[in-house]
Enzyme design. Sequence first.
Site: not given
Length: 326
Positions: A170, A208
């Site tokens: 990511e 997240d």
Amino acid sequence: MILLYLLFVCCVVKCYEPLSAQSLARLSSLNLGCGLSLDPDDSNNHFVHLNKTRVPGSKGSLEVREYIKDHFDELNKEGEVWLIEEDNFVEKGYNFSNIVVQTACADARDKLVVAAHYDTLIKPEGFIGAIDSAVSCGIMLDISRALNGLLRSHLDEMDMGLAFIFFDGEEAFEKWSATDSIYGARHLHSKWMKSAELATIDLFVLLDLLGGELNYVPSYFPQTHENYNDMAILERRLLNDFPEIMKSQNFFANPSDYEREYFGIIEDDHIPFLRSRVPVLHLIPSRFPETWHTINDDFLHVDINSIKRWNYLMAAFIIEYLELPV
């Protein structure tokens, strides 16, 4: 992760029965949180095994990947519940590996996806990424264990499956851009586009930057605002049944009109899925923690009460969404 302002066409969200008061109260029987603590000597604590750098292709990344797979292999010893797949690829000289774990529901055509990334920044050296995003991965591992028995008992009657995705890559290696970020998400999205797997996602929930003291998450997208409100309502119900876990009324979510809640889009692993009109519920604080992308993003700077709250809330949301009897 970069803040953008976009607007996407609304789509239909799933309708389901709210979790009954009796079922909500029985969450305690699932022993949620057994794998989440700040005890460095507890080998059952997921954070002990995630407390290392996880740059794609590195030794730490491989160790964490093996730990995640071993976790689900161990759960399957009680009877197969989980199908475990590695999505391996090479880009820009780095070896990446997404881990996709799905329930083995023979009759389920659609699925609820819960995802987070497990990689860490290459700089600063020694970056642990506790809030970004080892905490989210630990929550997913703990919930999978807590729900394992329920899922095993009801696999044959489930009309919707559950998938946990642990994305690699990511983080950007140099500077966040369309080609230097979300490597794993872009690769899996492309793969699932070709196989029609993408069309089976009923809802994509991305976790997240969870686990710090600042946890308020707004409703980002109109197409999943009802899902967001469902989660906000669950959070308030949990406060009544588990005051020792929830403790304060400093809520993560706030049921309200979408227009007041809209904060724009934060670039993250959900972006390629969102652009393909997959319904996305992005659970990320609108205010990033002070430790974001600094060497201080470690397990000395997490809030264990916040972690436990998110753990209970996500478990309740999954159970309600899948309409699992508790």
